[in-house]
Every structure is written in structure tokens, then in C-alpha cells.
Scaffold this motif. Structure first.
Motif, PDB file in Angstrom:
ATOM      1  N   ALA A  62      -0.535   4.526   8.084  1.00 35.37           N
ATOM      2  CA  ALA A  62      -0.889   5.833   7.525  1.00 35.37           C
ATOM      3  C   ALA A  62      -0.652   6.935   8.554  1.00 35.37           C
ATOM      4  N   ARG A  63      -1.074   6.684   9.806  1.00 35.06           N
ATOM      5  CA  ARG A  63      -0.857   7.689  10.854  1.00 35.06           C
ATOM      6  C   ARG A  63       0.634   7.868  11.128  1.00 35.06           C
ATOM      7  N   ARG A  64       1.373   6.767  11.122  1.00 38.01           N
ATOM      8  CA  ARG A  64       2.808   6.846  11.372  1.00 38.01           C
ATOM      9  C   ARG A  64       3.517   7.579  10.243  1.00 38.01           C
ATOM     10  N   ALA A  65       3.094   7.361   9.001  1.00 41.82           N
ATOM     11  CA  ALA A  65       3.702   8.074   7.869  1.00 41.82           C
ATOM     12  C   ALA A  65       3.494   9.575   8.008  1.00 41.82           C
ATOM     13  N   GLN A  66       2.282   9.987   8.374  1.00 44.82           N
ATOM     14  CA  GLN A  66       1.996  11.408   8.574  1.00 44.82           C
ATOM     15  C   GLN A  66       2.899  11.999   9.653  1.00 44.82           C
ATOM     16  N   GLU A  67       3.012  11.273  10.763  1.00 41.81           N
ATOM     17  CA  GLU A  67       3.849  11.750  11.871  1.00 41.81           C
ATOM     18  C   GLU A  67       5.313  11.841  11.461  1.00 41.81           C
ATOM     19  N   LEU A  68       5.809  10.833  10.771  1.00 45.04           N
ATOM     20  CA  LEU A  68       7.217  10.818  10.369  1.00 45.04           C
ATOM     21  C   LEU A  68       7.522  11.894   9.346  1.00 45.04           C
ATOM     22  N   GLU A 108       0.854  -1.180   0.000  1.00 45.85           N
ATOM     23  CA  GLU A 108       0.000   0.000   0.000  1.00 45.85           C
ATOM     24  C   GLU A 108       0.899   1.243   0.000  1.00 45.85           C
ATOM     25  N   PRO A 109       0.483   2.317  -0.700  1.00 47.74           N
ATOM     26  CA  PRO A 109       1.337   3.527  -0.759  1.00 47.74           C
ATOM     27  C   PRO A 109       1.689   4.067   0.619  1.00 47.74           C
ATOM     28  N   ASP A 110       0.710   4.085   1.542  1.00 50.03           N
ATOM     29  CA  ASP A 110       0.996   4.623   2.869  1.00 50.03           C
ATOM     30  C   ASP A 110       2.011   3.768   3.619  1.00 50.03           C
ATOM     31  N   HIS A 111       1.974   2.445   3.393  1.00 51.14           N
ATOM     32  CA  HIS A 111       2.930   1.576   4.090  1.00 51.14           C
ATOM     33  C   HIS A 111       4.338   1.791   3.542  1.00 51.14           C
ATOM     34  N   LEU A 112       4.463   1.896   2.221  1.00 50.62           N
ATOM     35  CA  LEU A 112       5.779   2.155   1.655  1.00 50.62           C
ATOM     36  C   LEU A 112       6.291   3.520   2.098  1.00 50.62           C
ATOM     37  N   ASP A 139       0.786  19.292   9.089  1.00 50.68           N
ATOM     38  CA  ASP A 139       0.041  19.245  10.340  1.00 50.68           C
ATOM     39  C   ASP A 139      -1.327  19.900  10.196  1.00 50.68           C
ATOM     40  N   GLU A 140      -1.376  21.026   9.502  1.00 56.04           N
ATOM     41  CA  GLU A 140      -2.659  21.722   9.331  1.00 56.04           C
ATOM     42  C   GLU A 140      -3.638  20.870   8.534  1.00 56.04           C
ATOM     43  N   LEU A 141      -3.116  20.199   7.490  1.00 57.79           N
ATOM     44  CA  LEU A 141      -3.967  19.320   6.685  1.00 57.79           C
ATOM     45  C   LEU A 141      -4.488  18.165   7.527  1.00 57.79           C
ATOM     46  N   GLU A 142      -3.609  17.577   8.333  1.00 54.03           N
ATOM     47  CA  GLU A 142      -4.022  16.464   9.192  1.00 54.03           C
ATOM     48  C   GLU A 142      -4.989  16.937  10.267  1.00 54.03           C
ATOM     49  N   TYR A 143      -4.755  18.122  10.791  1.00 55.40           N
ATOM     50  CA  TYR A 143      -5.650  18.684  11.803  1.00 55.40           C
ATOM     51  C   TYR A 143      -7.061  18.858  11.243  1.00 55.40           C
ATOM     52  N   ARG A 144      -7.158  19.426  10.043  1.00 58.46           N
ATOM     53  CA  ARG A 144      -8.475  19.605   9.434  1.00 58.46           C
ATOM     54  C   ARG A 144      -9.150  18.260   9.190  1.00 58.46           C
ATOM     55  N   ARG A 145      -8.361  17.274   8.746  1.00 58.66           N
ATOM     56  CA  ARG A 145      -8.934  15.946   8.489  1.00 58.66           C
ATOM     57  C   ARG A 145      -9.451  15.330   9.787  1.00 58.66           C
ATOM     58  N   MET A 146      -8.641  15.408  10.846  1.00 59.31           N
ATOM     59  CA  MET A 146      -9.048  14.801  12.106  1.00 59.31           C
ATOM     60  C   MET A 146     -10.315  15.456  12.662  1.00 59.31           C
ATOM     61  N   VAL A 147     -10.378  16.778  12.594  1.00 59.56           N
ATOM     62  CA  VAL A 147     -11.566  17.469  13.089  1.00 59.56           C
ATOM     63  C   VAL A 147     -12.771  17.124  12.230  1.00 59.56           C
ATOM     64  N   GLU A 148     -12.567  17.050  10.912  1.00 62.69           N
ATOM     65  CA  GLU A 148     -13.668  16.744   9.997  1.00 62.69           C
ATOM     66  C   GLU A 148     -14.259  15.367  10.275  1.00 62.69           C
ATOM     67  N   THR A 195       6.597  11.631   0.838  1.00 58.00           N
ATOM     68  CA  THR A 195       5.511  12.608   0.959  1.00 58.00           C
ATOM     69  C   THR A 195       4.637  12.619  -0.289  1.00 58.00           C
ATOM     70  N   ARG A 196       5.208  12.233  -1.431  1.00 55.53           N
ATOM     71  CA  ARG A 196       4.374  12.116  -2.641  1.00 55.53           C
ATOM     72  C   ARG A 196       3.499  10.869  -2.592  1.00 55.53           C
ATOM     73  N   LEU A 197       3.988   9.801  -1.929  1.00 56.86           N
ATOM     74  CA  LEU A 197       3.237   8.547  -1.861  1.00 56.86           C
ATOM     75  C   LEU A 197       2.058   8.620  -0.890  1.00 56.86           C
ATOM     76  N   MET A 198       2.173   9.394   0.154  1.00 59.97           N
ATOM     77  CA  MET A 198       1.165   9.415   1.216  1.00 59.97           C
ATOM     78  C   MET A 198      -0.203   9.798   0.663  1.00 59.97           C
ATOM     79  N   THR A 199      -1.220   9.021   1.043  1.00 58.79           N
ATOM     80  CA  THR A 199      -2.579   9.327   0.586  1.00 58.79           C
ATOM     81  C   THR A 199      -3.238  10.390   1.455  1.00 58.79           C
ATOM     82  N   ARG A 200      -2.802  10.513   2.706  1.00 59.37           N
ATOM     83  CA  ARG A 200      -3.353  11.481   3.669  1.00 59.37           C
ATOM     84  C   ARG A 200      -4.839  11.272   3.921  1.00 59.37           C
ATOM     85  N   THR A 201      -5.330  10.077   3.630  1.00 60.97           N
ATOM     86  CA  THR A 201      -6.742   9.786   3.865  1.00 60.97           C
ATOM     87  C   THR A 201      -6.925   8.558   4.741  1.00 60.97           C
TER      88      THR A 201
END
Length: 930
Positions: free
Chosen positions: A564-570, A521-525, A588-597, A552-558
Motif C-alpha cells: 500500500a505504501r509502495r503504491a502511494q509512492e509509485l 488485494e486492490p493495493d497490491h494489484l 501527497d497532501e492526502l497521504e500527508y494528512r493521513r500520516m499525521v492523523e 490510482t482508481r484501485l488504491m484504497t489509500r487507507t
């Protein structure tokens, strides 16, 4: 809601209290409490009608015991009105979550977070409250299902000044129910209780006369009152029993009816036909009983049975819906029904009900031994509950399914129950369930899955104890490469527990995922690439910029999986360390908006704390204050596990603003806690913060004591990268100012300049240059010092770190002054002062002003207010109080006072009236010429 046709008797004091409380400022929780049958429902109905008469929007529902089995059953009732337009106006993710919870749409591919339904309810009541005050009323709230109670409590915790009131009628002794969570969601000064007591003899007599049409003789009425304890429901049933039997006791004869409600209710139910009792039993077992449902369950004569039960006062019809006239009728009918009768009616209910979740619950109640088909149906219902955002209910359904499944499948279902419990916030329950699985399953993939899940839970509080679970999971992957890589990714994140194991697994995970033919999976790689890059950074080995960019190009951010969470943090951490601060902040701002949403608020506090740090570094200190405050708000609203993150964010903001005493107090308390718990990582952070606070005083010896302590803790956790804790520059400065030049030299050589030679990162180069400059100046090599400061400033040219620039300019200005270069010293010190004033760094601005005063001569124009001072002064000139200005500009009151004092001094005024007059010429003088 139709008003009752009878008068409310002898409850004038309670009604007056309700009228007064409904007029109080909101948000508010009003609880009407009393024993069964005491008249709570009557008063609750009065309160709803009174609120509606005053123009409130009333959302009301009478809960039933059957609803506790149906996720969001109470919420469905509360929102079963003309609310479609309001629901449609919600944010898409929240609207979908609420639609799923209410069963308005089919199950989706991805379940909403538990808190997302709460956010949707919060938005909904806020939207309704914008048009009129809102009452959320629940009768028999002790029967409110856990999912509805959690969503309402979640919304209640986040109400501030909205005109919303919770109106709850609850049975005495039910303090552990979900209703308690709704009540407790509001501050203590916003909660009120009305305890409903017994009726007087006269009031009970009037009630019996009105309802039963009989006036008992006074002596008999006294005995009824004594036997019933003044409970109106019990008294009415006693009276009905006497009337039906036609028996009048003579003096000295025992009273012919029991004072307990159960036998009295049974007397009443004995007057019903078998079909009418079946109708009552179906109403007791169904979560949403309707006349149509009873037709399907009971057959063609259902209407006659319902009519009979309604005529006898046992059932009440409200439109198409049915309910028991009193909960005791339903509970007694259910308790007295024979097991075979209950199973027969539940089977019929299961066939008649459309909702797959309730259908599975009804079917499960008909079996008492292993049944794979029912287990499968319960599993499907559990997944529907997850998709509707009710993980607590899902956990129970998974557990029931495990109890009915065969031995081979039960552990998998228990793992599902554990995951749902964790999602619902029951960490202990989740861990206990997983330990049960591990006791049952000695090897294989299921054991590996259970070990990973348990390790992730243990890691939250005891990282060192989590690692053995992950290491053991490696022994049970059974040749599954993707599972093996996933386990290695878990271990790769355990650097603070075992650096060597973490490094090995970081490389192993990436090696597996990059083998020919493996399709990760892209997020795992991305996670694996970033884990290796992060390991190299932490050891100051190399800078894998290409890997970071690729990941950072591979991350789906979804995704919300572990990888996926670990990739965002790293990704955020790698970008932070290499100096790409704005990119890190954007992630961080993108992840913050996603988490709140999507409602993942349980993971938001550490993200807010990280964003506050980043905003401080890049120079947006008002944003840092906002994020720190938001972090505190979330912790106070229930995310207690992150309290230290909130303390750290707040203390850092206070220290930066110059509120040193408050920051010191908070940091000292936290450091004591970390010492007691043996958490060296957190101890580094708070020791370093205390060192910065003492440098800001300045008190170099005190700063040096804290910073050398931080260094000892950092060695214990084996962290070489200076940007992890960012205290090395302060340590060098404290050592120099304290006269320990040998220590300063060692720290510079080994902890800053050596890493900078291997990975030349901006912050390391900047603080190494400033530290070398301070040390050279202490050794009286002033020209060498200036050159080092110049190198520090050059390193900062490519990255936005204004506070670091200000500190280097301050240091260079002092050395310029020491060298007799007054003009150059003034330029540096004024530049530093402008940065500190603009940021709001009051303590450091004070140091710069003191150094400028030593130069003497002409200083900057008194009209030259900093942007922050101009903002504060403009609001003060319009009459705003310091607290109002602080709230509007997201500053502390002390910072407002500091800016205002500086503005008074520069403008040579002594009052706000003079300030208003002075600001106009000040603006003219400082504005550019057209």
C-alpha cells in the motif's frame, strides 16, 4: 492530592527554588533528584500543591516499579481525572488511540501508530493549557513505563510556547530511565534540576520528633545522622528500630542497626502480620492496586490486613487506591518473598485482574518452563499492546511468548517481536531478532517472512545489501502465489540496486496477480501495475497512462502495508514524471494528512521534501517553504534518519529564493557526505543542485563542473529518464554558456530529444526546446532559436511550471534583443521578471532586471509592485520587522529584504514612514478602473 499532615522540615532553599522555577516561562522540565528516601516525594508534593494554589491544572501520578510492566500505566494515572470532555474533543483517530492506550475502549482491528498516542497527549495538554498553565507531575519517574515516557517525550518535543511544565522526581543514578527522555524532550535552556541533599543533624532530629514522637539524646542523634548520612527515610527507620527494640547503645558499643536501608526496612516489616505483608506484596506486584483488588486476591480479611499496614506506615490509601508509603517497602517486600509465595499471589492476581494485558503478565511470572497456553495468552496481550499504541511493550510480550512457546511456533512470535521493535524505533533490536530467527529456521514460509522483514530494515541504510535477502525469500515461498507476488513486489522496488532484477520482478508480480482465479488485494494489484509503469518510464520505454489511471482508481489509500505504501509512492512518482503535477501533489497532501492523523511521523519527512519540490514546480513557493520548514522541524524532533531530506528541501528553497551562499554551503557539506558514503543517487541530487546554484550566480564554468559530475553519478545508477533528477536542461545551458557546444549537442540529442521522441513528457519537451534554442543562438541561428523557444513555451502551456516558463522567456528575450527586436525583447523580459518577482526568485529576477536595463527607454511603471512585494511592503508599512514579516509570510529574511528594497526603488521612498504614504497612491494607480 491531600497535603501531608506534617511540616516540611529544613527544605527552605529547595522550596524557594521550586517557587522561582514554577514562575519561569514554559514549556519547562523541572527534575527533583536525590537518593532513595532523601525527601524527593515531599518536595514534589509541595511543588504540585504550590502550582495548584497558583491556578495551574495539575496532572499528577506516583509511579511504581510494577507499572513498568503495564503499557501506559503512568499515563492512565496522570489522566485519571475529570478529562472526559477534553479527550472527547480530540480528533477521532487520536481520541481512539488515547482511549485504547488508557483501556477506555476494547481493542480495535487496527493499532494506532506509536506516535499517535503522543499526538493525542500533545493535543490534550495544549487544550488544557489554553485554559490554565499545566503541570504534568510524575513522582518516582524512574518507574514510568516506556510507552508513557515515549508519549510524554513525544509531546514535549513539540511544545513551543505553551504554558506546560513537566515536574519529575527521580532517584539518583536512574539517568537511563524513561524519565530522562521526558526531560530531554525540551531544549537544554528549558530544563532545570534540583538536587536534594541530606538533612542537617538538627533537621533530622526535628523530623524524628515529629514522625516518631521521640527526642533522642544529642549524642545518639549524632550517631543516627552519621549512620544514615542525613537521609530522612533511613534516619526515621533507624529511630523506629531503636524504639521497637528498646535498646540504647552505651558509649563504645557498636550501633545496633545497619546504616543500609534494606535491613532497617526489614526491621519495620517484621512488625507486620503475615497477611499484612501479603497485602504489601500484592501492592508491589500490581500495577493498579486497589482495596477491591486486594479483597479479591486475599479474601475476606483483606481489609484488616490493609488497615494494619496503613497503621504501621507501610501502605497509604488514597481513596480506593493503595500505594507503598515508600518504594523501598515494596521492593524489599518483593525481594524477601519466597518464590512460592510470589507465585501463589501472582496466580491469585491473574484470576482477579480484569485487564487481559496485565493478567497475561501476572500469569507468565508464575511459570518457568514451556507453556503453550501462557504463550498464547502473552501473544494476545502483545497484540493488545500494539492496538493500544505501545509497540515497545508488545515487543517484550512477544519475546516472552516465544520463550514459552514450542520450538515450531517460537520463530513466528519472534518475527512479531521484531516488527513491534521496529514500530517502536528499535531498528537494531528488530534486525537482531530476525537474524536469530534465520539462524533457527532453514527454510519455509517463516524464513521467507523473516527475510522480507530483515531486507526492509537493511534497505533503510544499505539498499545494495537488502536485495540478497529478497532474492533468497523467493526460494522459500513454497508455492504460495500471493507470497511469491509480494516478494516480487519488494524486489521490483530495488531498481537502484539491480535494475535488471527489479524489471523482471515488476513484470513477474503483475503476471501472477493477473492470472485467472487469483484475487489480489486492490493495493497490491495497484502496486504491481504502477511498478511496471514506473519501470517503463525509467527506461523511457513507453508511457502506460492507462495502467497509471487504473492503479490510482484501485488504491484504497487507507492501508499501511508495504504494498500500500509502495503504491502511494509509485502513483505520486508516475504522475510527477508525466507532468500531472497537481494530481501528484494532491496524492501527497492526502497521504500527508493521513500520516499525521494516524501518527506515522517517521515516514513524513521524505513526503514533506517531495511536496516542497512539487510546490516549487507548480509555483507556490510559500507552500514549498512551509513544507521544507516542517521537514526540518520533524528531523530536529527526532527523525534523524531523514536529515539529508531536510537539508535538501531547505537548500533548494534557499537556492530558489536567491540565498545562494547559504544554499551552496549546505549542498557542499551534503555532497561531501554522499561521496564519503558512496551514495551515487544522493550525490546526483546535490551535484545537480550545486550546478543550479552556480547558474543562478551566474558562473557557467563552475555550474558545468558540478553538472557533468551529476551526469557521471547518474550514469552509475543507470537512470535514463530526465525527470528523475531534472538537471539536463541546466547541463545544456551551462555547456552553451561555457562554450562547450559539442557537449551541449550530445546532451540534447541523446539525453533530452531522444527520450522526448519516445515519451513526449511536458518537462522534457520544454527543457529540450529551451536547450536547443540556446545552442542555436550560440551558433548565430537566431530565428531557429526563437522557434525552439516557442516550442518550449508551447510544451509548458498544459502544465503549471511558472519558473521554467520564466527561464524560457528570459532566454527568448535575450535572443530577441540580440536580433534587434527591442519591443519583443522587452515584452519577454518583463514577463519573465513578473514571474520571478511573483515567485520570489531573487537571483533570476536580478538577471531579468539587468537585461531590461540594457534595453533602456521606458520600463514598467514604478508603481507596479509584484504581489509578493505588495505583501511585504504592506506589512513593513504597519511597522513589522523583517523577521516578523518573514515569519508571517513564510519567507526568508533575505527574501523580505530583497522584496522591500525593490518596493523602495519602485516607489522612490527611503523609509517605512514614506512607504506607508506611498502605498495608498500606489494602490490607486495599479487598481483597475471600475
Amino acid at each position: 492530592m491531600a497535603p501531608p499532615s506534617f511540616e516540611i522540615i529544613a527544605r527552605d532553599a529547595e522550596r524557594e527554588s521550586i517557587d522561582a522555577l514554577l514562575g519561569r516561562p514554559r514549556p519547562l522540565a523541572l527534575v527533583i533528584e536525590g537518593e532513595a528516601g532523601i525527601g524527593k516525594t515531599t518536595l514534589w508534593s509541595y511543588a504540585c500543591r504550590a502550582a495548584a494554589a497558583h491556578g495551574d491544572r495539575v496532572l499528577a501520578w506516583r509511579a511504581s516499579s510494577a507499572e513498568r510492566e503495564l503499557a501506559f500505566g503512568a499515563l492512565m494515572g496522570l489522566l485519571d481525572g475529570d478529562l472526559d470532555a477534553t479527550i472527547e474533543s480530540l480528533l477521532p483517530a487520536r481520541r481512539r488511540a488515547l482511549d485504547l492506550a488508557l483501556g477506555r475502549i476494547g481493542s480495535g482491528a487496527r493499532a494506532p501508530e506509536p506516535s499517535l498516542v503522543g499526538l493525542a497527549v500533545l493535543d490534550l495538554v495544549r487544550e488544557l493549557a489554553a485554559g490554565a498553565p499545566v503541570i504534568v507531575g510524575l513522582d518516582d519517574a524512574q518507574w514510568c513505563d516506556p510507552a508513557s515516557a515515549a508519549a510524554l517525550a513525544f509531546a514535549g518535543r513539540r511544545l513551543r510556547s505553551e504554558p506546560v511544565a513537566f515536574l519529575l522526581a527521580i532517584r539518583t543514578g536512574q539517568s537511563g530511565s524513561g524519565a530522562s527522555g521526558i526531560e530531554a524532550s525540551l531544549p537544554e535552556d528549558r530544563r532545570e534540576r534540583i538536587e536534594v541533599g541530606p538533612l542537617t543533624i538538627g533537621a533530622l532530629g526535628r523530623l524524628i520528633h515529629e514522625r516518631n514522637g521521640v527526642a533522642h539524646p544529642r549524642p545518639l542523634l549524632v550517631r543516627i545522622h552519621e549512620a544514615s548520612g542525613g537521609n530522612p527515610f533511613v534516619g526515621l527507620e533507624m529511630s523506629r528500630s531503636l524504639i521497637s527494640r528498646g535498646v540504647a547503645p552505651v558509649p563504645g558499643e557498636p550501633f545496633p542497626v545497619s546504616p543500609q536501608a534494606g535491613p532497617l526496612v526489614r526491621d519495620h516489616l517484621l512488625t507486620l502480620s503475615d497477611r499484612a505483608r501479603d497485602a504489601l506484596l500484592v501492592v508491589a506486584m500490581a500495577s493498579q492496586p486497589t482495596i477491591g483488588l486486594l479483597d479479591r486476591v486475599l479474601g475476606g480479611d483483606a481489609s484488616a490486613a490493609v488497615d494494619e499496614a496503613c497503621r504501621n506506615g507501610v501502605l497509604v490509601a488514597e481513596g480506593d487506591r493503595l500505594r507503598a508509603a515508600h518504594p523501598l517497602f515494596a521492593s524489599t517486600a518483593y525481594a524477601d518473598a519466597l518464590p512460592g509465595q510470589r507465585r501463589r499471589l501472582r496466580r491469585a492476581l491473574a484470576e482477579a485482574i480484569d485487564d487481559p494485558l496485565e493478567r497475561a503478565i501476572q500469569r507468565a511470572a508464575t511459570v518457568d518452563r514451556a507453556d503453550a497456553a501462557v504463550a498464547s495468552e502473552l501473544e494476545a496481550a502483545a497484540r493488545i499492546s500494539l492496538q493500544r499504541g505501545a509497540p515497545g511493550m508488545a515487543a517484550e510480550l512477544f519475546a516472552r511468548a516465544a520463550g514459552l512457546a514450542d520450538a515450531a511456533d517460537a520463530p513466528r512470535l519472534r518475527i512479531g517481536s521484531s516488527a513491534a521493535r521496529l514500530n517502536a524505533g528499535d531498528t537494531d533490536g528488530a534486525a537482531t531478532t530476525l537474524r536469530t530467527v534465520l539462524a533457527e529456521v532453514p527454510d519455509g514460509r517463516v524464513r521467507a517472512d523473516a527475510l522480507l522483514a530483515l531486507g526492509e530494515i537493511v534497505y533503510m541504510t544499505s539498499p545494495q545489501e537488502a536485495l540478497p535477502h529478497f532474492l533468497e525469500a523467493l526460494e522459500h515461498t513454497e508455492g504460495d502465489l500471493m507470497l511469491e507476488a509480494r516478494v516480487h513486489s519488494y524486489i521490483g522496488g530495488m531498481g537502484d540496486a539491480d535494475r535488471a532484477a527489479s524489471e523482471r520482478s515488476a513484470h513477474a508480480a503483475l503476471e501472477i496477480l493477473q492470472r485467472p482465479g487469483v484475487r489480489p488485494e486492490p493495493d497490491h494489484l495497484a502496486c504491481a501495475l504502477l511498478e511496471r509503469a514506473f519501470q517503463w518510464l525509467l527506461t523511457c520505454d513507453r508511457l502506460a497512462a492507462e495502467d497509471i489511471d487504473r492503479a490510482t482508481r484501485l488504491m484504497t489509500r487507507t492501508g499501511d502495508s508495504f504494498v500500500a505504501r509502495r503504491a502511494q509512492e509509485l502513483a505520486e512518482r508516475c504522475l510527477y514524471h508525466v507532468g500531472r503535477l497537481r494530481e501528484s501533489l494532491a496524492l501527497d497532501e492526502l497521504e500527508y494528512r493521513r500520516m499525521v492523523e494516524v501518527g506515522q511521523l517517521g515516514l513524513v519527512p521524505p513526503l514533506l521534501q517531495s511536496m516542497a519540490v512539487l510546490e516549487q514546480l507548480v509555483g507556490d513557493w510559500p507552500a514549498a517553504r512551509r513544507y521544507a520548514r516542517a521537514c526540518v522541524d520533524l528531523v530536529e524532533q527526532g527523525e534523524e534518519v531523514w536529515r539529508e531530506r531536510a537539508v535538501l528541501a531547505t537548500a533548494r528553497v534557499l537556492a530558489s529564493d536567491g540565498e545562494l551562499e547559504a544554499a551552496r554551503s549546505m549542498a557542499l557539506e551534503s555532497l561531501a557526505r554522499q561521496d564519503a558514503e558512496g551514495d551515487a543517487w544522493e550525490a546526483v541530487i546535490f551535484s545537480a543542485l550545486l550546478g543550479f546554484i552556480e547558474l543562478s550566480v551566474p558562473d557557467p564554468p563552475a555550474a558545468l563542473a558540478y553538472l557533468t559530475r551529476a551526469s557521471a553519478y547518474a550514469e552509475a545508477v543507470n537512470v535514463a529518464l530526465p525527470t528523475v533528477f531534472r538537471y539536463m536542461g541546466d547541463l545544456v545551458e551551462a555547456a552553451v554558456l561555457s562554450g562547450d557546444l559539442d557537449l551541449a549537442e550530445i546532451v540534447l540529442n541523446e539525453r533530452l530529444e531522444a527520450p522526448a521522441a519516445r515519451i513526449p513528457l511536458p518537462w522534457i519537451l520544454a527543457v529540450a526546446g529551451r536547450g536547443r534554442g540556446l545552442l542555436s543562438a550560440a551558433r548565430l541561428d537566431l530565428d531557429g532559436a526563437i522557434q525552439s523557444f516557442d516550442r518550449s513555451l508551447e510544451a509548458l502551456d498544459g502544465t503549471p511550471m511558472p519558473f521554467e516558463r520564466g527561464r524560457t522567456l528570459l532566454a527568448r528575450g535575450r535572443v530577441q534583443l540580440k536580433a534587434g527586436r527591442r519591443r519583443m525583447a522587452r515584452a519577454d523580459l518583463e514577463a519573465a521578471l513578473a514571474i520571478f518577482d511573483d515567485l520570489g526568485a531573487a537571483a533570476w529576477a536580478g538577471h531579468a532586471r539587468a537585461d531590461l536595463a540594457r534595453i533602456g527607454g521606458r520600463t514598467s511603471s514604478r508603481w507596479e509592485l509584484t504581489p509578493s512585494e505588495r505583501s511585504v511592503a504592506a506589512l513593513a508599512a504597519t511597522g513589522g520587522s523583517n523577521r516578523e514579516i518573514a515569519d508571517q509570510l513564510v519567507l526568508s529574511v533575505r527574501t523580505v529584504e530583497s522584496h522591500l528594497a525593490s518596493a523602495y526603488r519602485k516607489l522612490d521612498v527611503r523609509s517605512r514612514v514614506q512607504l506607508a504614504s506611498a502605498l495608498a497612491p500606489a494602490a490607486d494607480e495599479t487598481s483597475p478602473t471600475p
